[in-house]
Structure formats: structure tokens, C-alpha cells
Scaffold this motif. Structure first.
Motif, PDB file in Angstrom:
ATOM      1  N   VAL A   1       3.921  12.631 -11.699  1.00 14.32           N
ATOM      2  CA  VAL A   1       2.622  13.208 -11.375  1.00 14.32           C
ATOM      3  C   VAL A   1       2.639  13.559  -9.891  1.00 14.32           C
ATOM      4  O   VAL A   1       2.937  12.700  -9.055  1.00 14.32           O
ATOM      5  N   CYS A   2       2.342  14.811  -9.565  1.00 20.73           N
ATOM      6  CA  CYS A   2       2.380  15.271  -8.172  1.00 20.73           C
ATOM      7  C   CYS A   2       0.960  15.443  -7.640  1.00 20.73           C
ATOM      8  O   CYS A   2       0.074  15.912  -8.355  1.00 20.73           O
ATOM      9  N   ALA A   3       0.764  15.078  -6.380  1.00 23.52           N
ATOM     10  CA  ALA A   3      -0.557  15.189  -5.757  1.00 23.52           C
ATOM     11  C   ALA A   3      -0.387  15.619  -4.306  1.00 23.52           C
ATOM     12  O   ALA A   3       0.650  15.354  -3.688  1.00 23.52           O
ATOM     13  N   TYR A   4      -1.424  16.261  -3.783  1.00 18.14           N
ATOM     14  CA  TYR A   4      -1.324  16.746  -2.404  1.00 18.14           C
ATOM     15  C   TYR A   4      -2.589  16.564  -1.588  1.00 18.14           C
ATOM     16  O   TYR A   4      -2.570  16.728  -0.365  1.00 18.14           O
ATOM     17  N   SER A   5      -3.740  16.199  -2.211  1.00 18.40           N
ATOM     18  CA  SER A   5      -5.006  16.206  -1.486  1.00 18.40           C
ATOM     19  C   SER A   5      -5.889  15.027  -1.890  1.00 18.40           C
ATOM     20  O   SER A   5      -5.969  14.668  -3.066  1.00 18.40           O
ATOM     21  N   PHE A   6      -6.570  14.440  -0.895  1.00 18.41           N
ATOM     22  CA  PHE A   6      -7.545  13.384  -1.163  1.00 18.41           C
ATOM     23  C   PHE A   6      -8.715  13.891  -2.007  1.00 18.41           C
ATOM     24  O   PHE A   6      -9.361  13.107  -2.696  1.00 18.41           O
ATOM     25  N   THR A   7      -8.988  15.182  -1.937  1.00 14.04           N
ATOM     26  CA  THR A   7     -10.132  15.705  -2.696  1.00 14.04           C
ATOM     27  C   THR A   7      -9.915  15.582  -4.200  1.00 14.04           C
ATOM     28  O   THR A   7     -10.875  15.674  -4.972  1.00 14.04           O
TER      29      THR A   7
END
Length: 260
Positions: free
Chosen positions: A22-28
Motif C-alpha cells: 500500500v503506497c501513501a504520500y500525504s497526511f490528508t
């Protein structure tokens, strides 16, 4: 048995190890990331590992390491964007099969159990599932179901039963590790970068892998589902047109690598 055939041969899908990326890039997107990982934790066929890849966000990386102590959290130290992040996940994952789930998607409890039997056939390189839209607001009445790919979902025109397809939809798919070993990873010059709605990285990979592995094929399974969140800002005509335009640009770039 030749090297290629050996690389593709598995001892059977049920005995194969399966990891998820699972890839993520932002706190939002933190809340949806937590839901995505929770959906993988709740699979009726347990995963052997869940790897969370953080794309060039040091604060998010440290936060994710604290919040997901049972899972491996790694940084994408390669090219920024979903392709680089997925490649970092492939490098970190040591299983026979690698499942990919977008951070704004949630897999049904039987998602993995309903797909893994496809790999009993050694020719199957990967499989994806139905992706139903989880609208966060009332869906626009003008939005055509044939264009649900605009919001990362399954669209009218896909097979209605398990069938071979040209390319996977990356939001909820499983790929045989040996396909990456033989064909290489996702091209870092394709794929979404932050909020820029480009794509085709999984399309290019699927075409390249099928060409590199004679007889290799990809499947779509509509009877198994995951939900893909559609936020309000992706329901506008402006986003629709921008995403369609970006898809055309992505396809034009992709043809430089795989032809028409």
C-alpha cells in the motif's frame, strides 16, 4: 525445465506466500490509508505481510512507523510518484505473489481468497477485481458508467465473468513476483505523481510483461470486489475532462515504449 518456466512455476496458489503493498504520500489521506490497511488485516485468507510505502514524506513515514508497528513501513527512495513507490514495495516484499491496494481503496474480506486460485494456472501473471465507487457525495447524474475508469473504478465494458484482459487496474490487483523478476518493475516516467491525474503505469507493465513471458496473461475477476473512494473534487466536469486529457497524454507516452 528451462529457467523461464522454472521462474513461473509455483507449488500451488494456496501454498504460495502473499504480501500486500500500500503506497501513501500525504497526511490528508491518513484516514483512508488506515481503512485500506484495516481491510487487508481483515482478509479471510490472511496475508503473509503488509508493506506500507511512504513516498517522499519524512513526517508521514515516521508517523506510519509508529501507527503500524505490526507492518513493514518503508520509504520510497527512488523516483517520486506511484510507480517509484510501487517498485519500492516490490523490492521490500519477499512473497511469491504481491497484492497492490491503493491507499484510498478498501478490499472486501474475501478479496484475496476470491482471487488467489487464479494462480493455480502457471500462465496467469496477475489478476484484478471489480472496483466499485464509494462516492463521498451524490454521484453526478451526467457521469457515464463507461467512464468509471476516470475515478479508478471498474467500468461498463469490462468482462462480466473471469476473463483474460490486456492490462490490470492497479488500485486492487495481485501480480506474480516472477513477472517483475523477468519483465522489470513499473516505469517511473508513467503513473500518478501526487494530485496530477496521469496513469498507464500498470497498462504499460502488463503489456511489457505479457510480451516478455510467452503465454503469460492477466485476468479480471468481477465477482470479487474492493471499494475505491471517490471524493467530491473528483465528481466535477473539470476533473472529468482533465483526467480524460491526462489519460490521452499517458497513452501517447506509453506508445513510445510498447507501440500502438
Amino acid at each position: 525445465m528451462g529457467d523461464l518456466e522454472t521462474a513461473l512455476t509455483q507449488s500451488g496458489a494456496q501454498s504460495s506466500s502473499v504480501g500486500a503493498v500500500v503506497c501513501a504520500y500525504s497526511f490528508t489521506r491518513w484516514d483512508v490509508l488506515r481503512r485500506a490497511i484495516a481491510s487487508l488485516d481483515a482478509q479471510t485468507r490472511a496475508l503473509d505481510s503488509i508493506d506500507v510505502v511512504i513516498d517522499h514524506n519524512d513526517a508521514l513515514f515516521e508517523h506510519a512507523r509508529r501507527e503500524f508497528p505490526r507492518h513493514l513501513v518503508v520509504e520510497n527512495e527512488g523516483v517520486r510518484g506511484v510507480s517509484g513507490a510501487r517498485n519500492a514495495g516490490v523490492d521490500a516484499c519477499t512473497t511469491d505473489l504481491i497484492a497492490f491496494l491503493d491507499d484510498d481503496a478498501a478490499a472486501d474480506p474475501d478479496w484475496l481468497a476470491g482471487l488467489i486460485d487464479a494462480f493455480d494456472d502457471d500462465s496467469v501473471l496477475g489478476i484484478d477485481s471489480n472496483l466499485r465507487p464509494a462516492w463521498l457525495d451524490t454521484p453526478p447524474d451526467w457521469f457515464p458508467d463507461e467512464f468509471l475508469w476516470v475515478v479508478g473504478c471498474s467500468y461498463v465494458g469490462l468482462p462480466e465473468h473471469r476473463r483474460e484482459i490486456r492490462n490490470l487496474i492497479g488500485a486492487a490487483m495481485i501480480v506474480r513476483r516472477s513477472a517483475f523478476d523477468i519483465a522489470g518493475g513499473f516505469r517511473s516516467d508513467l503513473g500518478r505523481l501526487g494530485r496530477v491525474p496521469v496513469g498507464c503505469e500498470e497498462t504499460e507493465f502488463s503489456i511489457r510483461a505479457a510480451a516478455a513471458i510467452p503465454g503469460g496473461r492477466f485476468l479480471h475477476e468481477p465477482a470479487v470486489s474492493a471499494a475505491h473512494e471517490v471524493p467530491t473534487e473528483r465528481m466535477s466536469r473539470r476533473y472529468f475532462l482533465r483526467r480524460c486529457w491526462s489519460e490521452g497524454v499517458s497513452k501517447a507516452v506509453m506508445t513510445r515504449f510498447v507501440g500502438t
